[in-house]
Design a protein around this motif. Structure first.
Motif, PDB file in Angstrom:
ATOM      1  N   LYS A  69       0.863  -1.179   0.000  1.00 49.84           N
ATOM      2  CA  LYS A  69       0.000   0.000   0.000  1.00 49.84           C
ATOM      3  C   LYS A  69       0.908   1.239   0.000  1.00 49.84           C
ATOM      4  O   LYS A  69       1.074   1.906   1.016  1.00 49.84           O
ATOM      5  CB  LYS A  69      -0.893  -0.025   1.242  1.00 49.84           C
ATOM      6  CG  LYS A  69      -1.979   1.004   1.249  1.00 49.84           C
ATOM      7  CD  LYS A  69      -2.846   0.839   2.499  1.00 49.84           C
ATOM      8  CE  LYS A  69      -3.885   1.943   2.534  1.00 49.84           C
ATOM      9  NZ  LYS A  69      -4.621   1.941   3.799  1.00 49.84           N
ATOM     10  N   PRO A  70       1.517   1.550  -1.171  1.00 51.09           N
ATOM     11  CA  PRO A  70       2.505   2.632  -1.247  1.00 51.09           C
ATOM     12  C   PRO A  70       2.010   3.981  -0.714  1.00 51.09           C
ATOM     13  O   PRO A  70       2.788   4.742  -0.150  1.00 51.09           O
ATOM     14  CB  PRO A  70       2.832   2.726  -2.735  1.00 51.09           C
ATOM     15  CG  PRO A  70       2.482   1.394  -3.291  1.00 51.09           C
ATOM     16  CD  PRO A  70       1.325   0.900  -2.462  1.00 51.09           C
ATOM     17  N   GLU A  71       0.724   4.238  -0.833  1.00 53.61           N
ATOM     18  CA  GLU A  71       0.188   5.528  -0.361  1.00 53.61           C
ATOM     19  C   GLU A  71       0.273   5.679   1.159  1.00 53.61           C
ATOM     20  O   GLU A  71       0.140   6.776   1.694  1.00 53.61           O
ATOM     21  CB  GLU A  71      -1.243   5.747  -0.846  1.00 53.61           C
ATOM     22  CG  GLU A  71      -2.252   4.742  -0.366  1.00 53.61           C
ATOM     23  CD  GLU A  71      -2.339   3.458  -1.197  1.00 53.61           C
ATOM     24  OE1 GLU A  71      -3.214   2.633  -0.892  1.00 53.61           O
ATOM     25  OE2 GLU A  71      -1.525   3.268  -2.132  1.00 53.61           O
ATOM     26  N   ALA A  72       0.557   4.591   1.856  1.00 52.68           N
ATOM     27  CA  ALA A  72       0.730   4.651   3.311  1.00 52.68           C
ATOM     28  C   ALA A  72       2.197   4.871   3.698  1.00 52.68           C
ATOM     29  O   ALA A  72       2.513   4.957   4.878  1.00 52.68           O
ATOM     30  CB  ALA A  72       0.208   3.365   3.951  1.00 52.68           C
ATOM     31  N   SER A  73       3.071   4.960   2.707  1.00 56.64           N
ATOM     32  CA  SER A  73       4.499   5.155   2.968  1.00 56.64           C
ATOM     33  C   SER A  73       4.769   6.574   3.450  1.00 56.64           C
ATOM     34  O   SER A  73       3.969   7.487   3.227  1.00 56.64           O
ATOM     35  CB  SER A  73       5.303   4.867   1.703  1.00 56.64           C
ATOM     36  OG  SER A  73       5.110   3.527   1.290  1.00 56.64           O
TER      37      SER A  73
END
Length: 172
Positions: A69-73
């Motif tokens: 879930k890259p947007e949570a990076s």
């Protein structure tokens, strides 16, 4: 003789290799810069007449990467303003001084991500708050994953490049 930096735009290129602490990647998504492999290079357009290039020699950061879930990076970077190096001592001291960075009062430039967006298999944008000279403004980095691999020691590592353009006058 006075030296004036009348440049309006600065483009930053951040190159970083992050590695997971030994044995930690399986337990954590926290990545730290691999020593000596994180740099911030910049070029400043001097009224269309020439480009001044330089780097910041002292910086650190942290990447919290959620591959599923890259947007949570999350990304944070801290740059020491006194580490500015353009290869010209007089200019460097002037820019570190009270007319520009005022490195004594404003020791760091910081970036803290507020949004991560995946735009392709190896590309994305990272928007965040850039604090420079005591002023915080949003900046978007265009990011490319250069490589994901293992070091001979067995550590996982990631290599990234990021670019952004900004108007230094927005930070006073």
């Amino acid at each position: 003789m006075s030296w004036y930096l009348r440049n309006t735009f600065m483009a930053a290129i951040v190159a970083a290799s992050f590695c997971a602490p030994v044995g930690a990647h399986a337990q954590s998504n926290r990545w730290l810069p691999y020593e000596g492999h994180m740099t911030v290079h910049f070029s400043i357009d001097h009224n269309g007449m020439s480009l001044t290039r330089g780097t910041f020699r002292e910086l650190t950061g942290e990447l919290i990467l959620d591959e599923s879930k890259p947007e949570a990076s999350q990304l944070s970077v801290q740059i020491e303003t006194a580490s500015l190096d353009t290869g010209h001592a007089y200019r460097d001291n002037f820019v570190r001084g009270p007319n520009f960075f005022d490195s004594v009062k404003n020791r760091y430039i910081t970036f803290k991500s507020t949004q991560v967006t995946k735009t392709g298999d190896k590309t994305g944008t990272v928007t965040g708050d850039l604090t420079m000279h005591g002023v915080t403004k949003p900046v978007t980095l265009n990011v490319t994953l250069n490589k994901k691999s293992k070091r001979p020691s067995g550590e996982d590592y990631l290599g990234f490049a990021a670019t952004a353009s900004l108007n230094r006058l927005d930070w006073g």
